[in-house]
Design a protein around this motif. Structure first.
Motif, PDB file in Angstrom:
ATOM      1  N   ALA A 242     -40.280  35.484  29.376  1.00 41.46           N
ATOM      2  CA  ALA A 242     -40.131  34.903  30.708  1.00 41.46           C
ATOM      3  C   ALA A 242     -40.659  33.471  30.728  1.00 41.46           C
ATOM      4  CB  ALA A 242     -40.861  35.768  31.738  1.00 41.46           C
ATOM      5  N   GLU A 243     -41.793  33.237  30.083  1.00 39.35           N
ATOM      6  CA  GLU A 243     -42.345  31.883  30.019  1.00 39.35           C
ATOM      7  C   GLU A 243     -41.464  30.975  29.170  1.00 39.35           C
ATOM      8  OE1 GLU A 243     -46.477  31.288  29.380  1.00 39.35           O
ATOM      9  OE2 GLU A 243     -47.057  33.255  30.223  1.00 39.35           O
ATOM     10  N   LEU A 244     -40.923  31.513  28.086  1.00 39.96           N
ATOM     11  CA  LEU A 244     -40.072  30.696  27.210  1.00 39.96           C
ATOM     12  C   LEU A 244     -38.782  30.296  27.914  1.00 39.96           C
ATOM     13  CD1 LEU A 244     -40.463  32.460  23.729  1.00 39.96           C
ATOM     14  CD2 LEU A 244     -41.714  30.497  24.652  1.00 39.96           C
ATOM     15  N   ARG A 245     -38.273  31.144  28.796  1.00 39.43           N
ATOM     16  CA  ARG A 245     -37.068  30.787  29.558  1.00 39.43           C
ATOM     17  C   ARG A 245     -37.319  29.560  30.432  1.00 39.43           C
ATOM     18  NH1 ARG A 245     -37.092  36.329  31.158  1.00 39.43           N
ATOM     19  NH2 ARG A 245     -36.139  37.546  29.492  1.00 39.43           N
ATOM     20  N   GLU A 246     -38.505  29.519  31.048  1.00 37.87           N
ATOM     21  CA  GLU A 246     -38.845  28.370  31.890  1.00 37.87           C
ATOM     22  C   GLU A 246     -38.978  27.100  31.051  1.00 37.87           C
ATOM     23  OE1 GLU A 246     -42.246  29.056  34.302  1.00 37.87           O
ATOM     24  OE2 GLU A 246     -41.481  30.908  35.198  1.00 37.87           O
ATOM     25  N   ILE A 247     -39.627  27.227  29.897  1.00 37.36           N
ATOM     26  CA  ILE A 247     -39.865  26.055  29.048  1.00 37.36           C
ATOM     27  C   ILE A 247     -38.555  25.482  28.515  1.00 37.36           C
ATOM     28  CG2 ILE A 247     -40.911  25.283  26.870  1.00 37.36           C
ATOM     29  CD1 ILE A 247     -43.099  27.425  27.355  1.00 37.36           C
ATOM     30  N   THR A 248     -37.615  26.347  28.195  1.00 38.57           N
ATOM     31  CA  THR A 248     -36.370  25.911  27.548  1.00 38.57           C
ATOM     32  C   THR A 248     -35.197  25.794  28.526  1.00 38.57           C
ATOM     33  OG1 THR A 248     -35.800  28.216  27.003  1.00 38.57           O
ATOM     34  CG2 THR A 248     -37.063  26.959  25.360  1.00 38.57           C
ATOM     35  N   ALA A 249     -35.472  25.844  29.819  1.00 37.31           N
ATOM     36  CA  ALA A 249     -34.401  25.875  30.820  1.00 37.31           C
ATOM     37  C   ALA A 249     -33.475  24.671  30.719  1.00 37.31           C
ATOM     38  CB  ALA A 249     -35.004  25.960  32.219  1.00 37.31           C
ATOM     39  N   ASP A 250     -33.993  23.507  30.329  1.00 34.40           N
ATOM     40  CA  ASP A 250     -33.181  22.285  30.277  1.00 34.40           C
ATOM     41  C   ASP A 250     -32.651  21.977  28.875  1.00 34.40           C
ATOM     42  OD1 ASP A 250     -33.614  21.846  33.008  1.00 34.40           O
ATOM     43  OD2 ASP A 250     -35.486  20.772  32.608  1.00 34.40           O
ATOM     44  N   ILE A 251     -32.881  22.892  27.938  1.00 29.91           N
ATOM     45  CA  ILE A 251     -32.412  22.676  26.558  1.00 29.91           C
ATOM     46  C   ILE A 251     -31.122  23.458  26.344  1.00 29.91           C
ATOM     47  CG2 ILE A 251     -32.985  22.952  24.110  1.00 29.91           C
ATOM     48  CD1 ILE A 251     -35.939  22.818  24.914  1.00 29.91           C
ATOM     49  N   PRO A 252     -30.060  22.848  25.855  1.00 28.71           N
ATOM     50  CA  PRO A 252     -28.796  23.570  25.638  1.00 28.71           C
ATOM     51  C   PRO A 252     -28.981  24.753  24.691  1.00 28.71           C
ATOM     52  CG  PRO A 252     -28.464  21.201  25.433  1.00 28.71           C
ATOM     53  CD  PRO A 252     -29.950  21.424  25.510  1.00 28.71           C
ATOM     54  N   ARG A 253     -28.201  25.785  24.926  1.00 33.43           N
ATOM     55  CA  ARG A 253     -28.257  26.976  24.079  1.00 33.43           C
ATOM     56  C   ARG A 253     -27.924  26.614  22.633  1.00 33.43           C
ATOM     57  NH1 ARG A 253     -30.754  31.376  25.685  1.00 33.43           N
ATOM     58  NH2 ARG A 253     -29.370  32.660  24.393  1.00 33.43           N
ATOM     59  N   ASN A 254     -28.631  27.263  21.720  1.00 27.77           N
ATOM     60  CA  ASN A 254     -28.402  27.129  20.271  1.00 27.77           C
ATOM     61  C   ASN A 254     -28.753  25.742  19.726  1.00 27.77           C
ATOM     62  OD1 ASN A 254     -27.270  29.809  20.222  1.00 27.77           O
ATOM     63  ND2 ASN A 254     -25.351  28.932  20.984  1.00 27.77           N
ATOM     64  N   LYS A 255     -29.462  24.942  20.532  1.00 29.25           N
ATOM     65  CA  LYS A 255     -29.876  23.622  20.078  1.00 29.25           C
ATOM     66  C   LYS A 255     -31.363  23.628  19.737  1.00 29.25           C
ATOM     67  CE  LYS A 255     -25.878  21.672  20.546  1.00 29.25           C
ATOM     68  NZ  LYS A 255     -25.124  21.204  19.362  1.00 29.25           N
TER      69      LYS A 255
END
Length: 275
Positions: free
Chosen positions: A82-95
């Motif tokens: 859940a925390e990692l989703r927030e941290i990576t919310a603005d990073i494109p998938r698979n990047k």
């Protein structure tokens, strides 16, 4: 009603989900009440299916790799995700995850590491390249991280190992306990020869793979391998050349360490006899 799983609920290298339906067909060859012993339990998938399909059978699951601990840690794993989703919310998938976002990801995981157990194998599937796994925090620190973070929590699976007799020991010890039990069938799914076994707790050499074959003689079994392994070809050759013995017996051996690059090392060997 209890759920039947056809794949392990958490990632596990080498789980037999692709063979699950065929495995069920093979199980029908054995009556309910048979004792099944899963010598290399891994993710527990084979044991789970056997107990589900044969409820009156004793099924022994050898959890040598600590899969139970990973299941028990599911609530914490979901909190981390859940925390990692927030941290990576603005990073494109698979990047790749770089810079401050990478620092935040590592800081988040390290926070839970200080509190107790962290399931690095499950987390690896969310923040590492496909089929790459870390087993500790140091592995993550030296790896390139990717945004593959799972979009939803892992569901609870409290019934997955229900009814199993669970142990954790060397497969030879477990085999010794059950080899003389009437109507026993062994599930034999060792790490495959010539494949990556990095997430297993044991280090396997060729002799280890061959030692496994000794448990097959005189017993009923379901054995697993793949075409990446040469074990069947090797056994076929040995069967056709029974008198060869060990041609290297009494040889002298010279070893030289070699290095191709900073991460690739190997050992050259020369064996010889004078007469």
């Amino acid at each position: 009603m209890r759920k039947q799983y056809l794949s392990a609920p958490l990632p596990f290298q080498g789980q037999k989900r692709m063979l699950a339906k065929e495995f069920i067909k093979v199980l029908e060859e054995f009556p309910d009440g048979t004792t099944f012993v899963d010598l290399f339990g891994g993710s527990g998938l084979l044991s789970h299916i056997a107990k589900y399909r044969k409820p009156n059978s004793k099924v022994v699951y050898n959890d040598f790799d600590g899969y139970r601990q990973r299941l028990e840690a599911l609530p914490v794993t979901n909190l981390i995700l859940a925390e990692l989703r927030e941290i990576t919310a603005d990073i494109p998938r698979n990047k790749p995850i770089r810079g401050k976002a990478r620092d935040r990801v590592l800081s988040c995981i390290n926070k839970y590491e200080r509190k107790g157990y962290v399931d690095y194998i499950t987390l690896s599937s969310s923040i590492m390249f496909s089929m790459k796994y870390a087993t500790c925090f140091a592995d993550l620190q030296k790896s390139t991280l990717y945004n593959n973070v799972r979009a939803t929590d892992y569901p609870q699976c409290r019934d997955y190992l229900e009814g199993l007799t669970v142990t954790s020991c060397d497969y030879k010890e477990l085999f010794g306990q059950y080899k003389d039990v009437p109507n026993v069938v062994f599930f034999v799914d060792p790490p495959y020869l010539s494949t990556d076994a990095g997430t297993y707790k044991m280090y396997w050499k060729l002799a280890d793979y061959l030692d496994v074959l000794t448990v097959l003689k005189g017993h009923r079994f379901i054995y697993f391998t793949s075409n990446k392994s040469s074990i069947l070809e090797l056994c076929d050759w040995m069967g056709k050349n029974r008198t060869v013995g060990n041609p290297f017996e009494n040889c002298r051996k010279v070893e030289v360490n070699a290095q191709m690059n900073y991460s690739s090392r190997y050992t050259d060997m020369m064996l010889f006899k004078r007469n």
